[in-house]
Design a protein around this motif. Structure first.
Motif, PDB file in Angstrom:
ATOM      1  N   PRO A   1       0.794  -1.223   0.000  1.00 63.72           N
ATOM      2  CA  PRO A   1       0.000   0.000   0.000  1.00 63.72           C
ATOM      3  C   PRO A   1       0.825   1.269   0.000  1.00 63.72           C
ATOM      4  CG  PRO A   1      -0.019  -0.979   2.176  1.00 63.72           C
ATOM      5  CD  PRO A   1       0.708  -1.944   1.288  1.00 63.72           C
ATOM      6  N   GLY A   2       2.127   1.189   0.173  1.00 64.87           N
ATOM      7  CA  GLY A   2       2.989   2.357   0.070  1.00 64.87           C
ATOM      8  C   GLY A   2       3.038   3.207   1.322  1.00 64.87           C
ATOM      9  N   TRP A   3       3.437   4.490   1.122  1.00 59.35           N
ATOM     10  CA  TRP A   3       3.714   5.384   2.250  1.00 59.35           C
ATOM     11  C   TRP A   3       2.497   5.594   3.137  1.00 59.35           C
ATOM     12  CZ3 TRP A   3       0.861   9.663   3.248  1.00 59.35           C
ATOM     13  CH2 TRP A   3       0.045  10.151   2.219  1.00 59.35           C
ATOM     14  N   SER A   4       1.305   5.627   2.542  1.00 61.02           N
ATOM     15  CA  SER A   4       0.104   5.913   3.332  1.00 61.02           C
ATOM     16  C   SER A   4      -0.116   4.864   4.410  1.00 61.02           C
ATOM     17  CB  SER A   4      -1.120   6.003   2.425  1.00 61.02           C
ATOM     18  OG  SER A   4      -1.263   4.806   1.659  1.00 61.02           O
ATOM     19  N   SER A   5       0.288   3.628   4.127  1.00 64.11           N
ATOM     20  CA  SER A   5       0.156   2.572   5.127  1.00 64.11           C
ATOM     21  C   SER A   5       1.086   2.824   6.297  1.00 64.11           C
ATOM     22  CB  SER A   5       0.463   1.218   4.487  1.00 64.11           C
ATOM     23  OG  SER A   5       0.427   0.188   5.445  1.00 64.11           O
ATOM     24  N   ALA A   6       2.332   3.233   6.026  1.00 61.02           N
ATOM     25  CA  ALA A   6       3.280   3.512   7.105  1.00 61.02           C
ATOM     26  C   ALA A   6       2.880   4.745   7.895  1.00 61.02           C
ATOM     27  CB  ALA A   6       4.684   3.697   6.534  1.00 61.02           C
ATOM     28  N   PHE A   7       2.269   5.729   7.240  1.00 58.08           N
ATOM     29  CA  PHE A   7       1.924   6.981   7.918  1.00 58.08           C
ATOM     30  C   PHE A   7       0.637   6.857   8.737  1.00 58.08           C
ATOM     31  CE2 PHE A   7       0.026  11.232   8.079  1.00 58.08           C
ATOM     32  CZ  PHE A   7       1.081  11.954   8.620  1.00 58.08           C
ATOM     33  N   TYR A   8      -0.396   6.313   8.116  1.00 53.02           N
ATOM     34  CA  TYR A   8      -1.693   6.241   8.789  1.00 53.02           C
ATOM     35  C   TYR A   8      -1.887   4.955   9.584  1.00 53.02           C
ATOM     36  CZ  TYR A   8      -3.003  10.206   5.871  1.00 53.02           C
ATOM     37  OH  TYR A   8      -3.054  11.434   5.265  1.00 53.02           O
ATOM     38  N   GLY A   9      -1.118   3.924   9.256  1.00 50.59           N
ATOM     39  CA  GLY A   9      -1.276   2.662   9.963  1.00 50.59           C
ATOM     40  C   GLY A   9      -2.626   2.036   9.698  1.00 50.59           C
ATOM     41  N   ALA A  10      -3.293   1.611  10.761  1.00 54.82           N
ATOM     42  CA  ALA A  10      -4.588   0.952  10.634  1.00 54.82           C
ATOM     43  C   ALA A  10      -5.670   1.902  10.127  1.00 54.82           C
ATOM     44  CB  ALA A  10      -5.013   0.365  11.983  1.00 54.82           C
ATOM     45  N   GLU A  11      -5.443   3.215  10.227  1.00 56.22           N
ATOM     46  CA  GLU A  11      -6.442   4.186   9.800  1.00 56.22           C
ATOM     47  C   GLU A  11      -6.311   4.556   8.324  1.00 56.22           C
ATOM     48  OE1 GLU A  11      -6.026   7.487  12.379  1.00 56.22           O
ATOM     49  OE2 GLU A  11      -6.732   6.428  14.156  1.00 56.22           O
ATOM     50  N   CYS A  12      -5.418   3.898   7.612  1.00 57.48           N
ATOM     51  CA  CYS A  12      -5.216   4.209   6.192  1.00 57.48           C
ATOM     52  C   CYS A  12      -6.495   3.973   5.401  1.00 57.48           C
ATOM     53  CB  CYS A  12      -4.075   3.359   5.639  1.00 57.48           C
ATOM     54  SG  CYS A  12      -3.731   3.617   3.882  1.00 57.48           S
ATOM     55  N   PHE A  13      -7.154   2.869   5.690  1.00 57.84           N
ATOM     56  CA  PHE A  13      -8.399   2.524   4.998  1.00 57.84           C
ATOM     57  C   PHE A  13      -9.535   2.607   5.996  1.00 57.84           C
ATOM     58  CE2 PHE A  13      -4.930   0.042   3.099  1.00 57.84           C
ATOM     59  CZ  PHE A  13      -4.933   0.582   1.832  1.00 57.84           C
ATOM     60  N   ASP A  14     -10.361   3.629   5.867  1.00 57.78           N
ATOM     61  CA  ASP A  14     -11.437   3.822   6.828  1.00 57.78           C
ATOM     62  C   ASP A  14     -12.655   2.980   6.463  1.00 57.78           C
ATOM     63  OD1 ASP A  14     -12.487   5.119   4.663  1.00 57.78           O
ATOM     64  OD2 ASP A  14     -12.222   7.130   5.481  1.00 57.78           O
ATOM     65  N   SER A  15     -13.705   3.130   7.251  1.00 59.97           N
ATOM     66  CA  SER A  15     -14.911   2.325   7.062  1.00 59.97           C
ATOM     67  C   SER A  15     -15.592   2.622   5.730  1.00 59.97           C
ATOM     68  CB  SER A  15     -15.892   2.581   8.213  1.00 59.97           C
ATOM     69  OG  SER A  15     -16.185   3.969   8.313  1.00 59.97           O
ATOM     70  N   GLU A  16     -15.418   3.856   5.212  1.00 56.21           N
ATOM     71  CA  GLU A  16     -16.042   4.206   3.936  1.00 56.21           C
ATOM     72  C   GLU A  16     -15.438   3.382   2.806  1.00 56.21           C
ATOM     73  OE1 GLU A  16     -16.955   8.177   1.203  1.00 56.21           O
ATOM     74  OE2 GLU A  16     -15.723   8.314   3.011  1.00 56.21           O
ATOM     75  N   VAL A  17     -14.101   3.225   2.824  1.00 54.79           N
ATOM     76  CA  VAL A  17     -13.438   2.406   1.811  1.00 54.79           C
ATOM     77  C   VAL A  17     -13.881   0.960   1.940  1.00 54.79           C
ATOM     78  CG1 VAL A  17     -11.200   1.565   1.002  1.00 54.79           C
ATOM     79  CG2 VAL A  17     -11.458   3.947   1.711  1.00 54.79           C
ATOM     80  N   HIS A  18     -13.949   0.475   3.177  1.00 52.25           N
ATOM     81  CA  HIS A  18     -14.331  -0.908   3.433  1.00 52.25           C
ATOM     82  C   HIS A  18     -15.749  -1.195   2.935  1.00 52.25           C
ATOM     83  CE1 HIS A  18     -14.285  -4.784   5.442  1.00 52.25           C
ATOM     84  NE2 HIS A  18     -15.426  -4.480   6.041  1.00 52.25           N
ATOM     85  N   SER A  19     -16.678  -0.299   3.269  1.00 48.89           N
ATOM     86  CA  SER A  19     -18.068  -0.523   2.863  1.00 48.89           C
ATOM     87  C   SER A  19     -18.244  -0.363   1.359  1.00 48.89           C
ATOM     88  CB  SER A  19     -18.992   0.449   3.610  1.00 48.89           C
ATOM     89  OG  SER A  19     -18.632   1.792   3.328  1.00 48.89           O
ATOM     90  N   TYR A  20     -17.495   0.561   0.747  1.00 48.69           N
ATOM     91  CA  TYR A  20     -17.594   0.747  -0.696  1.00 48.69           C
ATOM     92  C   TYR A  20     -17.126  -0.503  -1.428  1.00 48.69           C
ATOM     93  CZ  TYR A  20     -17.275   3.059  -5.252  1.00 48.69           C
ATOM     94  OH  TYR A  20     -17.447   3.401  -6.570  1.00 48.69           O
TER      95      TYR A  20
END
Length: 704
Positions: A44-63
């Motif tokens: 997932p790249g830099w966003s995964s290292a920066f945001y951690g578990a919050e990189c993909f929020d519930s909106e992405v998951h539900s979509y």
């Protein structure tokens, strides 16, 4: 661990129906011959290292959950999700591209003052473009989340000792390994969507335990894998990490090919995905600089993997592509973007589309030439430079200062005349593009362990008399002794010093105080334009040149206009802001929409501050919380590289700037200043003699 948090609103139900469907579908071709789209990009790249578990929020998951469903009652299908997402993304990017073209046409009409309707439509169209851009970014995030197929092969924490035991050569003589002896956790608050008492979060671990945790369920989604790839050099070498992965593949490859449901299958597949993520993210800093490491990997794949399944061919192809990009030095993207070459000609990435949107600002290229009235001045300046040539080193072109093939008068002959001819904005744009060239070649890992390279505070990287090769790595080396480290950060800092020296040299070689005032004003305006455009690197380099001890004592500062002099205080305030917080440039959403170039030295100092203190606990376990914070700070390098500046390049002006920087890059400012009488406070002879006479008269009066 009984459960893991995958971000806000992610309530895990052991194995969800969506994951079961994913595993079921992927299991049909998991080792025999993986589809290239399925195996294309797993990090997932830099966003995964920066945001951690919050990189993909519930909106992405539900979509993503609703994709691929023709009816609400139908079961989820991974292939259908992929097809629908690709179609949506292609359609949105196509609409975005058309809207940008329409916006550019309206902008041209508005500039020509043709049609008042164009002026009224531009703000609305600009808002529409921003909305479309956000939608495309969201779909790309959904695609990135969907592409993490590696989570199919994650194991529960209780299985991690088996991961370690699997790679042992002689399993009969190995004592059982307890998870508590490998990893330490701490409990968080009760999750709002979970009935468990709390969630355990990794706090520390042994090197073996931290490598084993890569196989843990949700390690990709929680950002652990990306954070590990940035920081593992603090506790293990590249060779040790590679051998760990190859041992697991070698031990499980034959068994996994026979039985798809065992733990060995998960370990084998997960090893391939971890290896792929490592190549995607860190090829330039680990494999490109270590031929032995690269040779070991290629030999293993060719001899043991390629003949059994499609993973081997894919990994070899991945290595070849990464090597080609490294040698070409033309790829500005990182992570997944490096491994995803779009096959459709009509499909363009988001960044290439954003480029068109910002090009309207700098569409006019600045073609300059010497005015006829500047001839005598240029001739005088050539003579001044000739007399001061003894203090200048012979110019040698580095990567940054390569001579352009464009033919025009030599910069050292023309002097600073062209700096006065060009506008501050135009100079800002071209300096920004030059700075972007060197910044895009750096990697987050380059900013780690900088003390061992001799990088210190007060903007002193390496003494000029000491080369990078002679710097002792025995003192303050936080990496393992056998861990290879790239020295590109020193090149980045040397480039910054060259620009600062150039700024100071241009000013002290001006032959009149009036021209010094003009040049001081020009550099201050350039620096202001740079930091307003979020090019903090060049702004701080100009500030360092203006704060040179010789430059600060020039008489020209006293006659500098007050409004221009205030810019100096603004630059100092920006410097304080940059030094105040290691993540100050990542606040809000501006860094996502506006290009940014950070100050390399300031960022290195922030990382050094995080590196202060011990990395291990009393029991010898390495503090993962400390390593995670370091990974978060350095990840912003890749974040800024994803959104490049897109000013129209002026190659003539860039070549001129390169030559001037090369000409002065190692100059002795004090020696240059000594050859110019404009750098000294002048007292008129009559006024000086009158002062002496007045003093004598007063002394004579005291004796009478």
């Amino acid at each position: 661990l009984q459960s893991y948090s995958c971000g806000p609103g992610f309530a895990e139900e052991n194995t969800s129906s969506e994951e079961q469907a994913m595993i079921k579908i992927a299991g049909n071709s998991h080792l025999a011959s993986p589809n290239l789209p399925d195996f294309c990009g797993c990090s997932p790249g830099w966003s995964s290292a920066f945001y951690g578990a919050e990189c993909f929020d519930s909106e992405v998951h539900s979509y993503l959950k609703n994709l691929g469903k023709q009816k609400s009652s139908e079961s989820q299908n991974i292939d259908a999700k992929k097809v629908e997402l690709e179609q949506l993304l292609m359609m949105e990017t196509k609409n975005y591209r058309k809207t940008i073209k329409f916006y550019q046409k309206l902008l041209q009409k508005e500039r020509r003052s043709k049609g008042p309707e164009a002026k009224s439509m531009l703000p609305k169209l600009r808002a529409q473009l921003q909305e479309m851009k956000s939608k495309v970014q969201f779909l790309e995030l959904v695609k990135k989340y969907q592409m993490i197929y590696a989570e199919q092969w994650g194991v529960e924490s209780c299985v991690l000792p088996t991961v370690i035991h699997t790679g042992k050569a002689d399993t009969m003589d190995v004592a059982p390994v307890d998870e508590s002896s490998l990893l330490l956790y701490y409990n968080t608050e009760k999750h709002q969507c979970n009935n468990q008492n709390g969630v355990r979060v990794l706090q520390a671990g042994t090197p073996l335990g931290l490598m084993a945790y890569l196989y843990s369920r949700n390690a990709f989604l929680e950002g652990y894998v990306q954070q590990f790839l940035y920081t593992f050099r603090y506790f293990c070498t590249q060779e040790e990490f590679l051998q760990f992965l190859l041992d697991r593949i070698s031990s499980t490859l034959s068994s996994a090919s026979l039985d798809r449901s065992t733990c060995l299958t998960k370990i084998c597949n997960r090893s391939f995905y971890i290896l792929q993520a490592w190549i995607e993210d860190c090829y330039s800093v680990d494999f490109a600089t270590n031929t032995d490491l690269l040779g070991t990997l290629k030999e293993f794949i060719s001899s043991k993997v390629a003949s059994l399944n499609g993973y081997g061919e894919r990994l070899l192809s991945l290595l070849e592509d990464a090597s080609a990009r490294k040698s070409g030095s033309a790829d500005l993207c990182s992570g997944v973007d490096k491994c995803e070459e779009e096959s459709e000609e009509g499909r363009k990435t988001l960044h290439s589309l954003c480029k068109k949107l910002s090009e309207d600002v700098s569409r006019k290229n600045f073609y300059w030439k010497l005015s006829k009235g500047m001839g005598p001045t240029a001739q005088y300046q050539r003579e001044r430079l000739h007399t001061g040539s003894a203090v200048l080193p012979k110019p040698c072109c580095s990567n940054f200062t390569e001579e352009s093939s464009v033919s025009f008068a030599r910069a050292d002959e023309v002097g600073p005349v062209l700096l006065m001819e060009c506008s501050a904005q135009q100079l800002c744009w071209q300096l920004t593009l030059l700075q972007q060239e060197v910044f895009n070649k750096c990697h987050p890992v380059h900013f780690l362990n900088s003390r061992a390279l001799g990088v210190k505070d007060k903007c002193v990287a390496v003494p000029k008399a000491v080369s990078a090769e002679t710097v002792s790595l025995k003192v303050c080396n936080l990496f393992l002794s056998k861990c290879m480290q790239d020295h590109y950060l020193l090149q980045l800092l040397k480039n910054a010093d060259s620009i600062s020296t150039w700024v100071a040299a241009e000013i002290v070689t001006c032959h009149t105080a009036k021209r010094q005032v003009s040049l001081l004003s020009k550099f201050l305006l350039i620096a202001k334009c740079c930091y307003e455009q979020r090019n903090f690197a060049t702004a701080m380099q100009i500030l360092a040149g203006l704060e040179n001890l010789i430059v600060r004592q020039l008489p020209a500062w006293k006659i500098l206009p007050a409004k221009v002099a205030e810019i100096m205080e603004e630059l100092k305030a920006v410097e304080v802001f940059l030094k105040s917080d290691s993540l100050c440039l990542m606040e809000g959403d501006r860094f996502k929409t506006l290009p940014t170039i950070p100050s390399a030295h300031v960022l290195a100092m922030h990382v050094q501050q995080l590196e202060t203190g011990g990395f291990t606990m009393t029991n010898g376990a390495h503090k993962w919380t400390k390593l995670r914070n370091i990974a978060k700070v350095v990840s912003q390098v890749h974040a800024f590289q994803e959104n490049p500046y897109t000013y129209a390049p002026d190659f003539k002006l860039q070549s001129y700037l390169r030559q001037r920087i090369t000409h002065f890059k190692d100059a002795d400012i004090s020696a240059l200043a000594a050859n110019n009488c404009a750098n000294f406070h002048q007292i008129p002879a009559e006024k000086h003699s009158r002062k002496i006479q007045d003093t004598l008269r007063r002394m004579k009066a005291t004796f009478q």
